[in-house]
Design an enzyme around this catalytic site. Structure first.
Site, PDB file in Angstrom:
ATOM      1  N   ASP A   1      -3.145  29.698  40.739  1.00 24.01           N
ATOM      2  CA  ASP A   1      -3.199  28.712  41.822  1.00 24.01           C
ATOM      3  C   ASP A   1      -4.574  28.053  41.854  1.00 24.01           C
ATOM      4  OD1 ASP A   1      -4.580  30.873  42.822  1.00 24.01           O
ATOM      5  OD2 ASP A   1      -3.491  30.975  44.730  1.00 24.01           O
ATOM      6  N   SER A   2      -5.457  28.462  40.906  1.00 23.04           N
ATOM      7  CA  SER A   2      -6.706  27.724  40.675  1.00 23.04           C
ATOM      8  C   SER A   2      -6.382  26.308  40.217  1.00 23.04           C
ATOM      9  CB  SER A   2      -7.571  28.439  39.627  1.00 23.04           C
ATOM     10  OG  SER A   2      -6.814  28.740  38.470  1.00 23.04           O
TER      11      SER A   2
ATOM     12  N   ASP B   1       1.230  32.230  39.498  1.00 23.64           N
ATOM     13  CA  ASP B   1       0.715  32.664  40.801  1.00 23.64           C
ATOM     14  C   ASP B   1       1.662  32.242  41.909  1.00 23.64           C
ATOM     15  OD1 ASP B   1      -1.612  34.160  41.046  1.00 23.64           O
ATOM     16  OD2 ASP B   1      -2.925  32.445  40.711  1.00 23.64           O
TER      17      ASP B   1
ATOM     18  N   LYS C   1       2.319  36.575  40.095  1.00 19.38           N
ATOM     19  CA  LYS C   1       1.128  37.297  40.570  1.00 19.38           C
ATOM     20  C   LYS C   1       0.931  37.020  42.055  1.00 19.38           C
ATOM     21  CE  LYS C   1      -3.289  36.087  39.369  1.00 19.38           C
ATOM     22  NZ  LYS C   1      -3.884  35.727  40.681  1.00 19.38           N
TER      23      LYS C   1
ATOM     24  N   GLU D   1      -1.680  38.092  45.585  1.00 20.21           N
ATOM     25  CA  GLU D   1      -2.966  38.643  46.012  1.00 20.21           C
ATOM     26  C   GLU D   1      -2.774  39.606  47.178  1.00 20.21           C
ATOM     27  OE1 GLU D   1      -5.675  35.451  46.905  1.00 20.21           O
ATOM     28  OE2 GLU D   1      -5.446  34.555  44.925  1.00 20.21           O
TER      29      GLU D   1
ATOM     30  N   GLU E   1     -10.835  40.973  40.638  1.00 24.42           N
ATOM     31  CA  GLU E   1     -11.754  39.827  40.593  1.00 24.42           C
ATOM     32  C   GLU E   1     -13.050  40.129  41.335  1.00 24.42           C
ATOM     33  OE1 GLU E   1      -9.938  36.065  41.530  1.00 24.42           O
ATOM     34  OE2 GLU E   1     -11.862  35.008  41.511  1.00 24.42           O
TER      35      GLU E   1
HETATM   36  O1  KIV Z   1      -5.792  31.404  40.101  1.00 26.78           O
HETATM   37  C1  KIV Z   1      -6.417  31.927  39.160  1.00 26.78           C
HETATM   38  O2  KIV Z   1      -6.867  31.251  38.211  1.00 26.78           O
HETATM   39  C2  KIV Z   1      -6.616  33.363  39.188  1.00 26.78           C
HETATM   40  C3  KIV Z   1      -7.523  33.963  38.166  1.00 26.78           C
HETATM   41  C4  KIV Z   1      -8.928  33.636  38.471  1.00 26.78           C
HETATM   42  C5  KIV Z   1      -7.315  35.418  38.015  1.00 26.78           C
HETATM   43  O3  KIV Z   1      -6.079  34.025  40.005  1.00 26.78           O
END
Ligand code: KIV
Length: 271
Positions: A51-52, A90, A120, A122, A189
């Site tokens: 989600d980056s 994510d 994924k 969090e 992280e």
């Molecule tokens: O969103 C992302 O890119 C991440 C990584 C930094 C692990 O969660």
């Protein structure tokens, strides 16, 4: 009718086996077909559609605004590119925190519509019921502990996490719970290297670090950051493996000059 499945494709079972074999796991983020194809051809084990994307693709300050449908749109391109790598998507902020039912519905939607291999999420104990339901429904889950950027408003920034004993203890406890619930791997992280190594030894699933030292089973970086495309961002944990920002600017500058002085296109480049 039989469907041919390439046996060189990564699976969650193979990722687990890599830990058992003591083989390091390399993961990078990916957000589009072209760069994900290059990343895959280079032999990466996993591509994370992080989600980056909210930051590096959309230009938002935080990861919070990106939606499930936007993540699915990006992930489809990465899935088309990945001939070898396992693709993890994510789950965005708000898509799994409201109720277990909504979490499973969104996870299933992401898997069905994007074609990715896993999701994924969090968080630790707080989201354990949602994780359990997803895994029961057949959705492979990667956990994410330590600095969890979706909680930036609670943390008040992106500083190092789990420096104090209480937070470090909770992190170890959460990692054990995620492992026992059946997560196929966990991202850690921005936490102290010694703590990450302790967690890596304490759980059976592979631990992938970012800013968590060399004691993890694998590493992940944001592709645009490690390629040096994002000049303004250089935290201690980041290594630039290329300096593409300069190359892109030089190429674009040369293109502009040749358009302006009339030397592009040449006769050979014309019909
Ligand atoms: O969103 C992302 O890119 C991440 C990584 C930094 C692990 O969660």
């Amino acid at each position: 009718m039989s469907v041919h499945v390439q046996n060189s494709r990564m699976t969650t079972a193979k990722i687990r086996q890599m830990k058992a074999n003591g083989e390091k796991i390399a993961m990078l983020t990916g957000y589009d077909y072209t760069l994900a194809s290059l990343t895959d051809e280079a032999g990466i084990d996993m591509i994370l559609v992080g989600d980056s994307a909210s930051n590096v693709v959309c230009g938002n300050q935080y990861t919070l605004p990106i939606t499930v449908d936007e993540m699915i749109f990006l992930t489809k391109g990465v899935v088309r590119a990945a001939q070898h790598a396992l693709v993890v998507c994510d789950m965005p902020f708000g898509s799994y925190q409201i109720s277990e039912e909504e979490a499973v519905r969104n996870a299933v939607k992401i898997l069905k519509e994007s074609g990715c291999d896993a999701v994924k999420l969090e968080g630790g104990e707080e989201i354990l019921p949602a994780i359990r339901h997803m895994i029961q429904a057949g959705v492979p889950v990667m956990g994410h502990l330590g600095l969890t950027p979706q909680s930036v408003n609670q943390f008040g920034g992106y500083g190092l996490r789990a420096k104090e004993d209480a937070e470090a203890e909770k992190l170890i406890h959460d990692a054990r719970l995620l492992d026992q619930a059946g997560c196929f791997s966990i991202v850690l992280e921005k936490i102290p290297a010694a703590l990450a190594e302790k967690v890596t030894k304490a759980v059976s699933c592979p631990v992938i670090g970012i800013g968590a030292g060399a004691g993890c089973d694998g590493q992940v970086l944001v592709l645009h950051d490690m390629l040096g495309l994002n000049q303004g961002f250089k935290p201690k944990f980041l290594r630039h493996f290329a300096s593409l920002a300069g190359e892109v600017k030089n190429a674009v500058g040369e293109y502009i000059n040749t358009v302006k002085d009339g030397s592009f296109p040449s006769a050979e480049e014309s019909y």
